[in-house]
Enzyme design. Sequence first.
Site, short mmCIF file in Angstrom:
data_model
loop_
_atom_site.label_atom_id
_atom_site.label_comp_id
_atom_site.label_asym_id
_atom_site.label_seq_id
_atom_site.Cartn_x
_atom_site.Cartn_y
_atom_site.Cartn_z
N SER A 232 0.81 -1.06 -0.01
CA SER A 232 0.04 -0.08 -0.23
C SER A 232 0.98 1.13 0.03
O SER A 232 2.14 1.29 -0.30
CB SER A 232 -1.01 0.08 1.28
OG SER A 232 -1.82 0.92 1.06
N ASN A 233 0.23 2.52 0.34
CA ASN A 233 1.06 3.66 0.38
C ASN A 233 0.58 4.38 1.65
O ASN A 233 -0.32 3.78 2.09
CB ASN A 233 1.15 4.37 -0.90
CG ASN A 233 -0.36 4.55 -1.28
OD1 ASN A 233 -1.13 5.20 -0.42
ND2 ASN A 233 -0.82 4.32 -2.57
N ARG A 234 1.21 5.43 1.73
CA ARG A 234 0.95 6.33 3.14
C ARG A 234 -0.37 7.30 3.04
O ARG A 234 -0.66 8.05 4.03
CB ARG A 234 2.18 7.27 3.62
CG ARG A 234 3.44 6.39 3.75
CD ARG A 234 4.33 7.35 4.38
NE ARG A 234 5.62 6.98 4.03
CZ ARG A 234 6.12 6.34 5.31
NH1 ARG A 234 5.36 6.17 6.39
NH2 ARG A 234 7.29 5.77 5.29
N SER A 235 -1.24 7.09 1.92
CA SER A 235 -2.34 8.01 1.83
C SER A 235 -3.39 7.91 2.99
O SER A 235 -3.62 6.90 3.40
CB SER A 235 -3.18 7.41 0.59
OG SER A 235 -4.29 8.45 0.49
N ALA A 299 -4.91 7.66 -3.97
CA ALA A 299 -3.47 7.22 -4.24
C ALA A 299 -3.43 5.65 -4.70
O ALA A 299 -3.36 4.85 -3.79
CB ALA A 299 -2.68 7.46 -3.09
#
Length: 422
Positions: A232-235, A299
């Site tokens: 995943s990512n930090r959104s 994101a």
Amino acid sequence: MAGEGRPRAAERVSLSAGTHMRGKRILLGVTGGIAAYKSAYLVRELVRAGADVRVVMTEAATEFIAPLTFSALTKQPVGTDLWSRDQATGSAIGTRHIHLATWCDCMLIAPASANTLAKLAHGLSDNLVTVLALACRKPVIVAPTMDADMFLNEATQHNIAVLRERGFGVIPPAEGEHASGLYGPGRLPEVEVIRAFLKKLFDRTAEDLRKVKMLVTAGPTHEPIDPVRYISNRSSGKMGFALALAAAQRGAEVTLVTGPVSLETPRNVKRIDVETAEHMRAAVVKVARQQRVIAMAAAVADYAPALPADRKIKKDGQNGGLELTLKSTPDILGELGRKKRKGTLLVGFALETNDGVSNAKEKLSKKNLDVIVLNAYTAQNPVFGSDRNTVTIIDRKGEEELPSLEKIEVANRILNRIRKLL
Ligand code: CTP
């Protein structure tokens, strides 16, 4: 001179001499607390400013001030309980007040007790004030008012944060001495402060996007590696949620497709939860045709494990490392751009660490977008998780670089641009 020294005959003064609230329909909910008496002054000022005010009270509020005071000031009946019966017909008088939820331009709860804030945060509706707040689709504003320790209590602060996230207006309390002798925040703000808050609200909620169908995506996506792990990512989803909230406040019919986030659903927004980029694509494609505006603030992960394991991957037998093969996810925005129908306005987001504006402009034309919002990713503007953001809004005619602003304000600036292009 004749008559000198004697009191002059009373003159009838017009209470509706002011103009700046003329025609505004304000539903005031008064809840229990020593400050309830101050609501009488508030009502008087709102009526003077030209507003049409109706008052409902909780039972606790009636312990502090009589309904008669408000009915004298508003020249309207005051609702105090859901179940009281009309003697002639036997019907419940309180339930007749439910129409006030649709009648009003906004509902103001002042003072809003800790108890009422807790009920609102959980959707309880056990009295006329909470029933109306739950039923009201217009802005609901609360003025938290209580003893300083109650206000600062974690539970109260959490409830206020939940309400704020959902899009309730919160008028911060004033600091000062309390009836208990404590000094601190929790006092009902001056009438002037409340009136200014309402005025700003009315100026802002011009409903200039009324009935505009808008789809917003938000948050990250989770791309499974195995049943318990993902990429995943930090959104945090905050920018997309702010956009959905601001659009709904301006009258748009908003659908929010969101990846996994821990945010409250904004009021009057239809939320669809998804997990992966594939799920997001499916949800977006399903509703895209009906939309006038589509804003992809999500994101979306660009890559996902090509073959997610259906069982948890064990450490044994991995030779001290693990190789994953990734595949590209569907480019949802790219697809929307390719299939764009006339009359649809497409808004993309970009995050660049270098050559921001030129990269974003290239994306704007490559993906057939109408607007692209460039996040400035710097040490001063971490973007992810923050309540503030610094962006440049770019369309085919030019660009507008904004200073660091609250995300809700950034959202409104983006909507201003969208409004111009519609
Ligand atoms: N987007 C999308 N589908 C994807 C990836 C991104 O719809 N699979 C959308 C995002 O919601 C955002 C925009 O595309 O609105 C971002 O464009 P993109 O070209 O993907 O930007 P980056 O991911 O930053 O691309 P790059 O890494 O090449 O800069």
